[in-house]
Write an enzyme that holds these catalytic residues in place. Structure first.
Site, PDB file in Angstrom:
ATOM      1  N   ASP A   1     -33.506 -10.487  45.054  1.00 12.33           N
ATOM      2  CA  ASP A   1     -34.905 -10.809  45.368  1.00 12.33           C
ATOM      3  C   ASP A   1     -35.408  -9.999  46.561  1.00 12.33           C
ATOM      4  O   ASP A   1     -34.637  -9.679  47.466  1.00 12.33           O
ATOM      5  CB  ASP A   1     -35.007 -12.311  45.668  1.00 12.33           C
ATOM      6  CG  ASP A   1     -36.443 -12.805  45.623  1.00 12.33           C
ATOM      7  OD1 ASP A   1     -37.314 -12.078  45.100  1.00 12.33           O
ATOM      8  OD2 ASP A   1     -36.699 -13.915  46.110  1.00 12.33           O
TER       9      ASP A   1
ATOM     10  N   LEU B 273     -14.056  -3.675  36.232  1.00 12.02           N
ATOM     11  CA  LEU B 273     -15.134  -4.626  36.545  1.00 12.02           C
ATOM     12  C   LEU B 273     -15.980  -4.799  35.288  1.00 12.02           C
ATOM     13  O   LEU B 273     -16.211  -3.824  34.568  1.00 12.02           O
ATOM     14  CB  LEU B 273     -16.030  -4.061  37.666  1.00 12.02           C
ATOM     15  CG  LEU B 273     -17.289  -4.869  38.010  1.00 12.02           C
ATOM     16  CD1 LEU B 273     -16.930  -6.134  38.799  1.00 12.02           C
ATOM     17  CD2 LEU B 273     -18.276  -4.032  38.834  1.00 12.02           C
TER      18      LEU B 273
ATOM     19  N   HIS C 143     -38.283  -1.483  43.719  1.00  7.63           N
ATOM     20  CA  HIS C 143     -37.330  -1.614  42.612  1.00  7.63           C
ATOM     21  C   HIS C 143     -36.400  -0.393  42.560  1.00  7.63           C
ATOM     22  O   HIS C 143     -35.214  -0.515  42.269  1.00  7.63           O
ATOM     23  CB  HIS C 143     -38.075  -1.761  41.281  1.00  7.63           C
ATOM     24  CG  HIS C 143     -38.925  -3.011  41.211  1.00  7.63           C
ATOM     25  ND1 HIS C 143     -38.451  -4.243  41.589  1.00  7.63           N
ATOM     26  CD2 HIS C 143     -40.206  -3.212  40.802  1.00  7.63           C
ATOM     27  CE1 HIS C 143     -39.401  -5.150  41.420  1.00  7.63           C
ATOM     28  NE2 HIS C 143     -40.482  -4.550  40.946  1.00  7.63           N
TER      29      HIS C 143
HETATM   30  C1  FPP Z   1     -36.997  -9.190  42.523  1.00  7.78           C
HETATM   31  O1  FPP Z   1     -37.842  -8.631  43.495  1.00  7.78           O
HETATM   32  C2  FPP Z   1     -36.378  -8.189  41.676  1.00  7.78           C
HETATM   33  C3  FPP Z   1     -36.661  -7.982  40.351  1.00  7.78           C
HETATM   34  C4  FPP Z   1     -37.689  -8.738  39.621  1.00  7.78           C
HETATM   35  C5  FPP Z   1     -36.002  -6.946  39.537  1.00  7.78           C
HETATM   36  C6  FPP Z   1     -34.661  -6.451  39.991  1.00  7.78           C
HETATM   37  C7  FPP Z   1     -34.533  -5.049  39.553  1.00  7.78           C
HETATM   38  C8  FPP Z   1     -33.861  -4.046  40.195  1.00  7.78           C
HETATM   39  C9  FPP Z   1     -33.041  -4.272  41.397  1.00  7.78           C
HETATM   40  C10 FPP Z   1     -33.926  -2.634  39.756  1.00  7.78           C
HETATM   41  C11 FPP Z   1     -33.446  -2.295  38.402  1.00  7.78           C
HETATM   42  C12 FPP Z   1     -32.217  -2.973  37.951  1.00  7.78           C
HETATM   43  C13 FPP Z   1     -31.078  -2.353  37.574  1.00  7.78           C
HETATM   44  C14 FPP Z   1     -29.946  -3.147  37.036  1.00  7.78           C
HETATM   45  C15 FPP Z   1     -30.909  -0.914  37.695  1.00  7.78           C
HETATM   46  P1  FPP Z   1     -39.364  -9.053  43.508  1.00  7.78           P
HETATM   47  O2  FPP Z   1     -40.129  -7.968  42.833  1.00  7.78           O
HETATM   48  O3  FPP Z   1     -39.549 -10.396  42.918  1.00  7.78           O
HETATM   49  O4  FPP Z   1     -39.635  -9.068  45.056  1.00  7.78           O
HETATM   50  P2  FPP Z   1     -40.706  -9.941  45.834  1.00  7.78           P
HETATM   51  O5  FPP Z   1     -40.299 -11.383  45.660  1.00  7.78           O
HETATM   52  O6  FPP Z   1     -40.542  -9.462  47.245  1.00  7.78           O
HETATM   53  O7  FPP Z   1     -42.056  -9.628  45.243  1.00  7.78           O
END
Ligand code: FPP
Length: 236
Positions: A16, A127, A33
């Site tokens: 997050d 893994l 991201h």
């Molecule tokens: C939450 O941050 C994260 C996500 C919704 C997506 C997670 C994706 C990645 C880490 C990148 C791609 C994944 C892989 C496996 C390569 P948020 O956008 O909800 O953050 P916020 O709460 O600060 O808005």
């Protein structure tokens, strides 16, 4: 001997804070991201270093489909790029890739890449990296209940024969041990529909850092925190 004895066998992560990380830097959310994808690479390596067998990442929730189309497209593009670029590393590092979630909702290109890499890495053993994509814990539980109900309606399953073990065998994680440790970044204290059944006895570590800032040393620190916990599984 493993560098970190008594490491958790399975770590699950709610990644997050990508959006807030980007906003604090005046960058578009997709940059958060993108930086988060770098953390994924580093954390997977750190798990191997610690002797962890399974790493499950909440990469895209069922609810994430409701984000603006441009962000969904950027996330799918990042995932595709990760799959293409990480593909060789998965072989070199002996990592098996699995995916859980409503995968039929993903774009055909992403599904094709996933299928190809999952088949190719099926025999790897250092893994198991499980990507939760278009995943929702309630949806997974409903689907397991539906499959048991169908068997009961067909007369091939007695309702009294349904127990926790049988129920778990109908979840997408049937072949995966339950997480020992659940990590959530960005300081939020929620489970957000992630692995609802499977985290029953998981130790929870909340880290204040945003996911793009969560790297090798943070994973190792979370493992150390886990090792300091006394797991009781409901007993004394
Ligand atoms: C939450 O941050 C994260 C996500 C919704 C997506 C997670 C994706 C990645 C880490 C990148 C791609 C994944 C892989 C496996 C390569 P948020 O956008 O909800 O953050 P916020 O709460 O600060 O808005």
């Amino acid at each position: 001997m493993p560098a970190y004895p008594d490491s958790p066998r399975h770590i699950a992560v709610i990644m997050d804070g990508n959006g807030r990380w980007a906003r604090e830097r005046g960058l578009p959310r997709r940059e958060g991201h993108r930086a988060g994808a770098e953390s994924v690479r580093e954390v997977a390596d750190a798990c191997i270093e610690c002797g962890v067998d399974y790493l499950t990442l909440f990469a895209f929730s069922s609810e994430n489909w409701n984000r603006p189309a441009a962000e969904v497209t950027a996330l799918m593009g990042l995932l595709d790029r990760f799959l293409v670029e990480k593909s060789k590393d998965l072989d070199q590092q002996n990592i098996r890739l699995l995916a859980i979630g409503q995968l039929d909702r993903l774009p055909a290109k992403t599904r094709g890449l996933l299928d190809k890499i999952m088949t190719r890495t099926a025999h790897h053993s250092a893994l198991t990296l499980v990507l939760a994509l278009s995943y929702g814990g309630r949806e997974e539980i409903v689907s397991a209940a539906r499959s048991l109900a169908a068997d009961a309606a067909a007369g091939t399953l007695a309702p009294a024969a349904i127990d926790a073990t049988l129920f778990a065998s109908r979840l997408q994680t049937a072949a995966i041990p339950d997480p020992d440790l659940l990590i959530r970044t960005s300081g939020e204290m929620r489970v957000s529909n992630f692995l609802l059944w499977q985290i029953s006895y998981a130790e929870i570590v909340i880290v204040r850092k945003y996911w793009p800032d969560f790297r090798r040393n943070d994973l190792i620190e979370a493992v150390r925190e886990y090792q300091r916990r006394h797991r009781r599984f409901g007993t004394l």
